[in-house]
Design a protein around this motif. Sequence first.
Motif, PDB file in Angstrom:
ATOM      1  N   SER A  16     113.272  19.855   3.375  1.00 50.82           N
ATOM      2  CA  SER A  16     112.095  20.360   2.670  1.00 50.82           C
ATOM      3  C   SER A  16     112.389  21.687   1.982  1.00 50.82           C
ATOM      4  O   SER A  16     111.939  21.929   0.849  1.00 50.82           O
ATOM      5  CB  SER A  16     110.922  20.535   3.645  1.00 50.82           C
ATOM      6  OG  SER A  16     110.558  19.324   4.250  1.00 50.82           O
ATOM      7  N   THR A  17     113.136  22.541   2.658  1.00 52.23           N
ATOM      8  CA  THR A  17     113.492  23.840   2.081  1.00 52.23           C
ATOM      9  C   THR A  17     114.327  23.668   0.824  1.00 52.23           C
ATOM     10  O   THR A  17     114.133  24.368  -0.172  1.00 52.23           O
ATOM     11  CB  THR A  17     114.249  24.685   3.116  1.00 52.23           C
ATOM     12  OG1 THR A  17     113.430  24.872   4.279  1.00 52.23           O
ATOM     13  CG2 THR A  17     114.616  26.042   2.545  1.00 52.23           C
ATOM     14  N   VAL A  18     115.262  22.731   0.851  1.00 46.40           N
ATOM     15  CA  VAL A  18     116.083  22.467  -0.345  1.00 46.40           C
ATOM     16  C   VAL A  18     115.192  22.007  -1.494  1.00 46.40           C
ATOM     17  O   VAL A  18     115.369  22.428  -2.647  1.00 46.40           O
ATOM     18  CB  VAL A  18     117.164  21.416  -0.027  1.00 46.40           C
ATOM     19  CG1 VAL A  18     117.908  21.009  -1.287  1.00 46.40           C
ATOM     20  CG2 VAL A  18     118.143  21.959   1.004  1.00 46.40           C
ATOM     21  N   LEU A  52     119.088  26.556   8.125  1.00 47.63           N
ATOM     22  CA  LEU A  52     117.756  26.725   7.559  1.00 47.63           C
ATOM     23  C   LEU A  52     117.624  28.079   6.871  1.00 47.63           C
ATOM     24  O   LEU A  52     117.120  28.171   5.742  1.00 47.63           O
ATOM     25  CB  LEU A  52     116.706  26.598   8.663  1.00 47.63           C
ATOM     26  CG  LEU A  52     115.263  26.902   8.270  1.00 47.63           C
ATOM     27  CD1 LEU A  52     114.785  25.935   7.195  1.00 47.63           C
ATOM     28  CD2 LEU A  52     114.353  26.844   9.492  1.00 47.63           C
ATOM     29  N   VAL A  53     118.067  29.133   7.549  1.00 47.80           N
ATOM     30  CA  VAL A  53     117.954  30.482   6.983  1.00 47.80           C
ATOM     31  C   VAL A  53     118.702  30.573   5.653  1.00 47.80           C
ATOM     32  O   VAL A  53     118.202  31.142   4.671  1.00 47.80           O
ATOM     33  CB  VAL A  53     118.486  31.527   7.981  1.00 47.80           C
ATOM     34  CG1 VAL A  53     118.619  32.887   7.321  1.00 47.80           C
ATOM     35  CG2 VAL A  53     117.570  31.618   9.194  1.00 47.80           C
ATOM     36  N   HIS A  54     119.869  29.964   5.592  1.00 50.52           N
ATOM     37  CA  HIS A  54     120.685  30.105   4.386  1.00 50.52           C
ATOM     38  C   HIS A  54     120.361  29.053   3.338  1.00 50.52           C
ATOM     39  O   HIS A  54     120.734  29.221   2.176  1.00 50.52           O
ATOM     40  CB  HIS A  54     122.161  30.106   4.774  1.00 50.52           C
ATOM     41  CG  HIS A  54     122.552  31.325   5.570  1.00 50.52           C
ATOM     42  ND1 HIS A  54     122.441  31.373   6.945  1.00 50.52           N
ATOM     43  CD2 HIS A  54     122.979  32.543   5.173  1.00 50.52           C
ATOM     44  CE1 HIS A  54     122.822  32.570   7.365  1.00 50.52           C
ATOM     45  NE2 HIS A  54     123.144  33.295   6.321  1.00 50.52           N
ATOM     46  N   ALA A  55     119.658  28.005   3.725  1.00 53.71           N
ATOM     47  CA  ALA A  55     119.106  27.109   2.706  1.00 53.71           C
ATOM     48  C   ALA A  55     118.051  27.845   1.891  1.00 53.71           C
ATOM     49  O   ALA A  55     117.895  27.613   0.685  1.00 53.71           O
ATOM     50  CB  ALA A  55     118.510  25.863   3.362  1.00 53.71           C
ATOM     51  N   ARG A  56     117.321  28.740   2.536  1.00 57.77           N
ATOM     52  CA  ARG A  56     116.315  29.540   1.840  1.00 57.77           C
ATOM     53  C   ARG A  56     116.938  30.621   0.961  1.00 57.77           C
ATOM     54  O   ARG A  56     116.220  31.281   0.205  1.00 57.77           O
ATOM     55  CB  ARG A  56     115.375  30.184   2.858  1.00 57.77           C
ATOM     56  CG  ARG A  56     114.531  29.183   3.637  1.00 57.77           C
ATOM     57  CD  ARG A  56     113.759  29.836   4.757  1.00 57.77           C
ATOM     58  NE  ARG A  56     112.893  28.875   5.449  1.00 57.77           N
ATOM     59  CZ  ARG A  56     112.259  29.116   6.583  1.00 57.77           C
ATOM     60  NH1 ARG A  56     112.382  30.306   7.160  1.00 57.77           N
ATOM     61  NH2 ARG A  56     111.495  28.183   7.143  1.00 57.77           N
ATOM     62  N   MET A  57     118.232  30.812   1.057  1.00 51.89           N
ATOM     63  CA  MET A  57     118.915  31.844   0.277  1.00 51.89           C
ATOM     64  C   MET A  57     119.686  31.257  -0.907  1.00 51.89           C
ATOM     65  O   MET A  57     120.444  31.984  -1.560  1.00 51.89           O
ATOM     66  CB  MET A  57     119.877  32.630   1.180  1.00 51.89           C
ATOM     67  CG  MET A  57     119.207  33.478   2.242  1.00 51.89           C
ATOM     68  SD  MET A  57     120.387  34.394   3.263  1.00 51.89           S
ATOM     69  CE  MET A  57     121.217  35.398   2.027  1.00 51.89           C
ATOM     70  N   LEU A  58     119.514  29.984  -1.210  1.00 45.35           N
ATOM     71  CA  LEU A  58     120.291  29.376  -2.292  1.00 45.35           C
ATOM     72  C   LEU A  58     120.013  30.055  -3.637  1.00 45.35           C
ATOM     73  O   LEU A  58     120.949  30.371  -4.381  1.00 45.35           O
ATOM     74  CB  LEU A  58     119.970  27.882  -2.379  1.00 45.35           C
ATOM     75  CG  LEU A  58     120.550  26.994  -1.279  1.00 45.35           C
ATOM     76  CD1 LEU A  58     120.027  25.576  -1.402  1.00 45.35           C
ATOM     77  CD2 LEU A  58     122.070  27.001  -1.335  1.00 45.35           C
ATOM     78  N   ASP A  76     112.390  10.448   0.444  1.00 42.86           N
ATOM     79  CA  ASP A  76     112.788  10.671   1.831  1.00 42.86           C
ATOM     80  C   ASP A  76     111.827   9.963   2.787  1.00 42.86           C
ATOM     81  O   ASP A  76     110.668   9.705   2.459  1.00 42.86           O
ATOM     82  CB  ASP A  76     112.814  12.173   2.127  1.00 42.86           C
ATOM     83  CG  ASP A  76     113.579  12.506   3.391  1.00 42.86           C
ATOM     84  OD1 ASP A  76     114.774  12.782   3.301  1.00 42.86           O
ATOM     85  OD2 ASP A  76     112.957  12.480   4.469  1.00 42.86           O
ATOM     86  N   ASP A  77     112.332   9.656   3.976  1.00 41.93           N
ATOM     87  CA  ASP A  77     111.500   8.997   4.985  1.00 41.93           C
ATOM     88  C   ASP A  77     110.460   9.935   5.596  1.00 41.93           C
ATOM     89  O   ASP A  77     109.444   9.474   6.115  1.00 41.93           O
ATOM     90  CB  ASP A  77     112.372   8.418   6.110  1.00 41.93           C
ATOM     91  CG  ASP A  77     113.259   7.281   5.621  1.00 41.93           C
ATOM     92  OD1 ASP A  77     112.873   6.623   4.636  1.00 41.93           O
ATOM     93  OD2 ASP A  77     114.328   7.067   6.218  1.00 41.93           O
ATOM     94  N   ASP A  78     110.717  11.235   5.537  1.00 47.23           N
ATOM     95  CA  ASP A  78     109.813  12.197   6.151  1.00 47.23           C
ATOM     96  C   ASP A  78     108.724  12.609   5.161  1.00 47.23           C
ATOM     97  O   ASP A  78     108.995  12.920   3.991  1.00 47.23           O
ATOM     98  CB  ASP A  78     110.596  13.437   6.605  1.00 47.23           C
ATOM     99  CG  ASP A  78     109.732  14.399   7.398  1.00 47.23           C
ATOM    100  OD1 ASP A  78     109.609  14.202   8.611  1.00 47.23           O
ATOM    101  OD2 ASP A  78     109.184  15.329   6.796  1.00 47.23           O
ATOM    102  N   LYS A  79     107.480  12.622   5.636  1.00 45.29           N
ATOM    103  CA  LYS A  79     106.333  12.933   4.778  1.00 45.29           C
ATOM    104  C   LYS A  79     106.404  14.349   4.232  1.00 45.29           C
ATOM    105  O   LYS A  79     106.131  14.582   3.040  1.00 45.29           O
ATOM    106  CB  LYS A  79     105.042  12.740   5.581  1.00 45.29           C
ATOM    107  CG  LYS A  79     103.785  13.121   4.825  1.00 45.29           C
ATOM    108  CD  LYS A  79     102.539  12.949   5.686  1.00 45.29           C
ATOM    109  CE  LYS A  79     102.535  13.944   6.833  1.00 45.29           C
ATOM    110  NZ  LYS A  79     101.283  13.889   7.621  1.00 45.29           N
ATOM    111  N   ASP A  80     106.761  15.320   5.064  1.00 46.28           N
ATOM    112  CA  ASP A  80     106.801  16.707   4.613  1.00 46.28           C
ATOM    113  C   ASP A  80     107.858  16.926   3.537  1.00 46.28           C
ATOM    114  O   ASP A  80     107.659  17.725   2.615  1.00 46.28           O
ATOM    115  CB  ASP A  80     107.059  17.638   5.802  1.00 46.28           C
ATOM    116  CG  ASP A  80     105.915  17.626   6.800  1.00 46.28           C
ATOM    117  OD1 ASP A  80     104.773  17.380   6.381  1.00 46.28           O
ATOM    118  OD2 ASP A  80     106.165  17.848   8.010  1.00 46.28           O
ATOM    119  N   VAL A  81     108.978  16.238   3.660  1.00 48.43           N
ATOM    120  CA  VAL A  81     110.032  16.354   2.642  1.00 48.43           C
ATOM    121  C   VAL A  81     109.537  15.786   1.318  1.00 48.43           C
ATOM    122  O   VAL A  81     109.728  16.383   0.249  1.00 48.43           O
ATOM    123  CB  VAL A  81     111.308  15.630   3.104  1.00 48.43           C
ATOM    124  CG1 VAL A  81     112.383  15.699   2.022  1.00 48.43           C
ATOM    125  CG2 VAL A  81     111.846  16.246   4.397  1.00 48.43           C
TER     126      VAL A  81
END
Length: 474
Positions: A151-153, A95-101, A207-212
């Motif tokens: 979601s972060t991606v 998660l931390v490094h997804a935010r660093m893309l 995606d199946d997830d609402k937040d995504v």
Amino acid sequence: MVGPSSSSGGASNNNKSNTPRAGAVSPVPGAASGGYEQPGTPGQAAAAASAAAAAAAAQQQDAALRFEDLTINDDLSPLDRVITYGRSNIALQRLVHARMLSEASEYSRDKMVPLNQSLVERITFWHEKIITIIVPIMQALSSDPESIIRSTVSLQILPLTKLMMEKSDGDDDAVASSLSTTATTNFGYNQIIMGCFVPVLTRLYRDDDKDVRNAASETIINLCIEKFLKEKDILQSVLPVIPIYSPNAGPISISTDVDIIEQTLTSLTTLMGLVPILPSLQKDHVMEIVWNYVQKGEWKIKRLILSLLPKCITSSSVLSSNTRVMDILNALSVDDSPRVRRVACEISPQLITSSLSDLEGIVAIIERLLLDVNRQVRGNMYQILGVCIASLSERRTANTTAVETINTTDNAHTSATTVVDILMPYFLSMLGSTSIGIVERTDDQIIGWAAFVREYDLRYHMCFTLPGILKFLY
């Protein structure tokens, strides 16, 4: 004599049987039947002690490994950190490094590209880094089992796209602008943005997830509003992905399934967010789709439509026909659900300052809400009434002609003064002993109106908006 002595003896025997013998081993869960483990030989005891020591050592080693896994090497560059930890087995690190893309991509552009090469060579080198390093990690994270990482991606695609469209600090402006139509720039847009970023984004949008889905919808809207995507790509690659969008706005199927309703909410959010930048034909088509849901949709859908409607009618996005918008407003302002009508109250000031030409129709909706049968709806409309009147000043500043003289269907004219004449009595009634619409002022009605004023703090809201109203009037 035999009975008592036998009872006491039996009790004594029971107590003795429950007392461990000297040298006996304490009970061990899972031991042989009887609940006790027979004492072993000295060799067996030593083996057990050795096994316990080995287990303790293994536990300490596992703890050390876990600590080592959680430790991040801050000496690494952003790009190396993403490469090292982007596929970690620990979700928090991913998660931390997804935010660093985007940060890693910017680092690869500004710090790793050889400066002794030409601008075209530097851009080509950077594009290769994006395709070979960033894109594979982004694609892997977009399929992560943790929804927050997906979601972060989705949210990272916007800064990544911005990065692809801007020049580096060391680039010459004249040279950079001359490359805006070259094959190098087209490669970055066609192969990376449209070939890699958009497919990942559209997959996350389903995606199946609402937040995504909501995160992907937000990114799609921003990419289009900020013109990072070309109009033809919006029409060919973005709109067809939206489930409820169809070239023909025919009858819709309404479902009460929670998942389908949530997907519909996401789709409507995306469509209505794109209205300001769509061509006229697609704008009107989207509004027809929205109108279908107004007629048959569930209250949650109607409430969302009302809350998003001001974005569709901003001054920079005048619809070719305001008729359908007014149809939506009129229908939802008398909807069966008070929760929908309360949203109509909340957007009233935005309607007055919008590009809608039917000011008389907007005032009629406001007056209808002021006389609503539901107490909460009336309270909300009275609370925001002063803001509505003060907003006439902003509308006059933005478009004087639209306020001073408005042509309506019956060839009448609605001016700002007329609007004030209609709404000010309601505003001033918050100081009086009764409300507009009550002919006979009985004691019960006077007491009820005074309680209503106190319950919704109407005099506080009146004082708060009075300066804006005075500025407009004088």
